[in-house]
Design an enzyme around this catalytic site. Structure first.
Site, short mmCIF file in Angstrom:
data_model
loop_
_atom_site.label_atom_id
_atom_site.label_comp_id
_atom_site.label_asym_id
_atom_site.label_seq_id
_atom_site.Cartn_x
_atom_site.Cartn_y
_atom_site.Cartn_z
N CYS A 112 0.86 -1.18 0.00
CA CYS A 112 0.00 0.00 0.00
C CYS A 112 0.89 1.23 0.00
CB CYS A 112 -0.88 -0.03 1.25
SG CYS A 112 -1.98 1.39 1.36
N HIS A 154 -9.18 -3.98 -1.37
CA HIS A 154 -8.16 -3.17 -0.69
C HIS A 154 -8.49 -1.68 -0.82
CE1 HIS A 154 -3.74 -2.18 0.19
NE2 HIS A 154 -4.25 -1.03 -0.22
N GLU A 155 -8.80 -1.24 -2.04
CA GLU A 155 -9.04 0.20 -2.26
C GLU A 155 -10.33 0.65 -1.55
OE1 GLU A 155 -6.70 1.93 -3.20
OE2 GLU A 155 -5.48 0.32 -4.03
N HIS A 158 -10.04 1.49 2.06
CA HIS A 158 -9.55 2.84 2.37
C HIS A 158 -10.70 3.81 2.59
CE1 HIS A 158 -5.22 2.55 1.97
NE2 HIS A 158 -5.30 1.94 0.80
NI NI Z 1 -3.68 0.99 -0.09
#
Ligand code: NI
Length: 186
Positions: A112, A154-155, A158
Protein backbone atom coordinates in the site's frame (compact mmCIF):
# COMPACT_ATOMS: atom_id res chain seq x y z
CA UNK A 1 -2.48 17.72 -13.50
CA UNK A 2 -0.51 17.36 -10.33
CA UNK A 3 1.19 14.73 -8.25
CA UNK A 4 -0.48 14.72 -4.85
CA UNK A 5 1.05 14.07 -1.43
CA UNK A 6 0.25 10.59 -0.13
CA UNK A 7 -0.91 10.18 3.48
CA UNK A 8 0.90 7.49 5.45
CA UNK A 9 -0.36 5.08 8.12
CA UNK A 10 -1.04 7.01 11.31
CA UNK A 11 -2.51 10.08 9.58
CA UNK A 12 -6.14 10.50 10.76
CA UNK A 13 -7.43 11.01 7.18
CA UNK A 14 -6.77 7.27 6.61
CA UNK A 15 -8.97 6.26 9.55
CA UNK A 16 -12.12 8.31 8.99
CA UNK A 17 -14.89 6.94 6.72
CA UNK A 18 -15.00 8.94 3.49
CA UNK A 19 -18.10 10.79 2.31
CA UNK A 20 -20.24 9.95 -0.73
CA UNK A 21 -19.64 12.01 -3.85
CA UNK A 22 -22.81 14.03 -4.48
CA UNK A 23 -22.18 14.76 -8.18
CA UNK A 24 -19.75 12.40 -9.97
CA UNK A 25 -19.87 14.65 -13.07
CA UNK A 26 -18.63 17.76 -11.22
CA UNK A 27 -15.45 19.29 -12.71
CA UNK A 28 -13.64 19.11 -9.37
CA UNK A 29 -14.20 15.35 -9.24
CA UNK A 30 -12.74 14.96 -12.75
CA UNK A 31 -9.74 17.04 -11.68
CA UNK A 32 -9.31 14.94 -8.53
CA UNK A 33 -9.40 11.73 -10.60
CA UNK A 34 -6.85 13.06 -13.11
CA UNK A 35 -4.49 13.98 -10.27
CA UNK A 36 -5.05 10.61 -8.55
CA UNK A 37 -4.20 8.74 -11.75
CA UNK A 38 -1.04 10.80 -12.23
CA UNK A 39 -0.07 10.21 -8.58
CA UNK A 40 -0.73 6.45 -8.85
CA UNK A 41 1.31 6.14 -12.05
CA UNK A 42 4.17 8.19 -10.63
CA UNK A 43 4.38 6.17 -7.39
CA UNK A 44 3.93 3.62 -9.07
CA UNK A 45 0.96 1.82 -7.59
CA UNK A 46 -1.86 -0.49 -8.67
CA UNK A 47 -4.61 1.55 -7.06
CA UNK A 48 -5.28 4.69 -5.08
CA UNK A 49 -8.19 5.87 -2.95
CA UNK A 50 -8.97 9.57 -2.42
CA UNK A 51 -8.34 9.52 1.37
CA UNK A 52 -4.75 8.52 0.55
CA UNK A 53 -4.33 11.94 -1.07
CA UNK A 54 -6.04 13.73 1.85
CA UNK A 55 -9.46 13.97 0.18
CA UNK A 56 -12.22 12.33 2.27
CA UNK A 57 -14.44 11.27 -0.67
CA UNK A 58 -15.51 7.84 -1.95
CA UNK A 59 -13.34 7.76 -5.09
CA UNK A 60 -10.98 4.97 -6.20
CA UNK A 61 -8.73 4.55 -9.24
CA UNK A 62 -6.92 1.34 -10.21
CA UNK A 63 -5.31 -0.47 -13.11
CA UNK A 64 -4.16 -4.09 -13.55
CA UNK A 65 -2.02 -4.86 -16.61
CA UNK A 66 -2.40 -8.32 -18.22
CA UNK A 67 1.23 -9.02 -17.25
CA UNK A 68 0.52 -8.20 -13.59
CA UNK A 69 -2.72 -10.20 -13.65
CA UNK A 70 -0.86 -13.25 -15.00
CA UNK A 71 1.90 -12.97 -12.39
CA UNK A 72 -0.56 -12.64 -9.52
CA UNK A 73 -2.67 -15.54 -10.82
CA UNK A 74 0.47 -17.68 -10.86
CA UNK A 75 1.10 -16.77 -7.21
CA UNK A 76 -2.42 -17.37 -5.89
CA UNK A 77 -3.05 -20.49 -7.97
CA UNK A 78 -5.90 -19.04 -10.05
CA UNK A 79 -4.03 -19.08 -13.39
CA UNK A 80 -6.36 -21.78 -14.72
CA UNK A 81 -9.17 -19.21 -14.70
CA UNK A 82 -8.71 -17.37 -18.02
CA UNK A 83 -10.91 -14.43 -16.98
CA UNK A 84 -8.44 -13.38 -14.26
CA UNK A 85 -5.57 -13.21 -16.79
CA UNK A 86 -6.97 -10.34 -18.80
CA UNK A 87 -6.12 -7.54 -16.37
CA UNK A 88 -8.39 -4.55 -15.81
CA UNK A 89 -8.29 -1.27 -17.77
CA UNK A 90 -7.78 1.96 -15.88
CA UNK A 91 -10.93 2.22 -13.80
CA UNK A 92 -12.55 5.00 -11.80
CA UNK A 93 -15.02 3.95 -9.09
CA UNK A 94 -17.18 6.58 -7.43
CA UNK A 95 -19.28 5.60 -4.39
CA UNK A 96 -18.41 1.89 -4.87
CA UNK A 97 -20.30 -0.88 -3.06
CA UNK A 98 -18.98 -4.46 -2.78
CA UNK A 99 -21.00 -7.64 -2.42
CA UNK A 100 -19.11 -10.91 -1.75
CA UNK A 101 -20.20 -13.73 -4.06
CA UNK A 102 -19.03 -16.54 -1.81
CA UNK A 103 -17.66 -17.17 1.66
CA UNK A 104 -14.41 -18.43 0.16
CA UNK A 105 -11.32 -16.34 0.86
CA UNK A 106 -7.89 -16.35 -0.73
CA UNK A 107 -4.57 -15.32 0.84
CA UNK A 108 -2.37 -12.98 -1.16
CA UNK A 109 0.42 -10.45 -0.66
CA UNK A 110 -0.50 -6.78 -0.63
CA UNK A 111 1.34 -3.52 -0.40
CA UNK A 112 0.00 0.00 0.00
CA UNK A 113 1.37 3.43 -0.90
CA UNK A 114 0.28 4.56 2.59
CA UNK A 115 2.31 1.77 4.23
CA UNK A 116 5.59 2.19 2.30
CA UNK A 117 8.22 -0.53 2.35
CA UNK A 118 5.99 -3.21 3.87
CA UNK A 119 4.04 -6.11 2.48
CA UNK A 120 1.62 -8.49 4.14
CA UNK A 121 -0.41 -11.59 3.43
CA UNK A 122 -4.10 -10.73 3.56
CA UNK A 123 -7.26 -12.87 3.23
CA UNK A 124 -9.84 -11.43 0.80
CA UNK A 125 -13.08 -12.67 -0.68
CA UNK A 126 -12.20 -14.74 -3.74
CA UNK A 127 -15.14 -13.44 -5.78
CA UNK A 128 -17.12 -10.24 -5.51
CA UNK A 129 -19.65 -8.14 -7.39
CA UNK A 130 -19.18 -4.39 -7.20
CA UNK A 131 -21.21 -1.40 -8.26
CA UNK A 132 -20.02 2.16 -8.66
CA UNK A 133 -20.55 5.28 -10.73
CA UNK A 134 -18.13 6.57 -13.36
CA UNK A 135 -17.25 10.17 -14.19
CA UNK A 136 -20.31 10.41 -16.46
CA UNK A 137 -22.54 9.29 -13.59
CA UNK A 138 -23.20 5.95 -15.34
CA UNK A 139 -23.46 2.83 -13.22
CA UNK A 140 -20.67 0.25 -13.46
CA UNK A 141 -21.51 -3.32 -12.37
CA UNK A 142 -18.72 -5.90 -12.50
CA UNK A 143 -17.94 -9.31 -11.14
CA UNK A 144 -14.34 -9.85 -10.13
CA UNK A 145 -12.18 -12.74 -9.02
CA UNK A 146 -8.55 -13.20 -8.06
CA UNK A 147 -6.27 -10.17 -8.02
CA UNK A 148 -8.95 -7.88 -9.50
CA UNK A 149 -11.23 -8.71 -6.56
CA UNK A 150 -8.32 -8.21 -4.14
CA UNK A 151 -7.44 -4.75 -5.49
CA UNK A 152 -11.04 -3.53 -5.32
CA UNK A 153 -11.46 -4.80 -1.73
CA UNK A 154 -8.16 -3.17 -0.69
CA UNK A 155 -9.04 0.20 -2.26
CA UNK A 156 -12.64 0.24 -0.99
CA UNK A 157 -11.36 -0.51 2.53
CA UNK A 158 -9.55 2.84 2.37
CA UNK A 159 -12.97 4.50 1.99
CA UNK A 160 -14.00 2.98 5.32
CA UNK A 161 -10.79 3.93 7.14
CA UNK A 162 -9.29 0.42 7.01
CA UNK A 163 -5.68 -0.41 6.05
CA UNK A 164 -4.62 -3.91 4.97
CA UNK A 165 -2.72 -4.80 8.20
CA UNK A 166 -6.11 -4.59 9.98
CA UNK A 167 -7.37 -7.38 7.69
CA UNK A 168 -4.45 -9.69 8.38
CA UNK A 169 -5.01 -12.84 10.43
CA UNK A 170 -1.31 -13.74 10.84
CA UNK A 171 0.92 -10.75 11.63
CA UNK A 172 4.04 -12.91 11.25
CA UNK A 173 3.30 -12.41 7.54
CA UNK A 174 3.83 -8.65 7.78
CA UNK A 175 7.32 -7.85 6.54
CA UNK A 176 9.55 -5.48 4.66
CA UNK A 177 9.18 -5.93 0.91
CA UNK A 178 12.98 -6.12 0.69
CA UNK A 179 12.90 -9.28 2.86
CA UNK A 180 10.17 -11.04 0.87
CA UNK A 181 12.72 -13.06 -1.11
CA UNK A 182 13.45 -15.10 2.04
CA UNK A 183 10.10 -16.84 1.54
CA UNK A 184 11.31 -18.47 -1.66
CA UNK A 185 14.73 -19.21 -0.11
CA UNK A 186 12.87 -21.87 1.89
NI1 NI B 1 -3.68 0.99 -0.09
Amino acid sequence: MAILKIARMGHPILRRPADDVVDPTAPEIRKLVEDMVETMEDAPGTGLAAPQVHVPLRVVVFFVSPQRAAREAELDGSAGDSAVLEGVPLSVLINPVIEPLSRETTLGWEGCLSVPGLTGEVPRHSAIRYRALDLEGQEIVREARGFHARVVQHECDHLDGVLYPQRMTDLSKLMFTSELHHLSDG
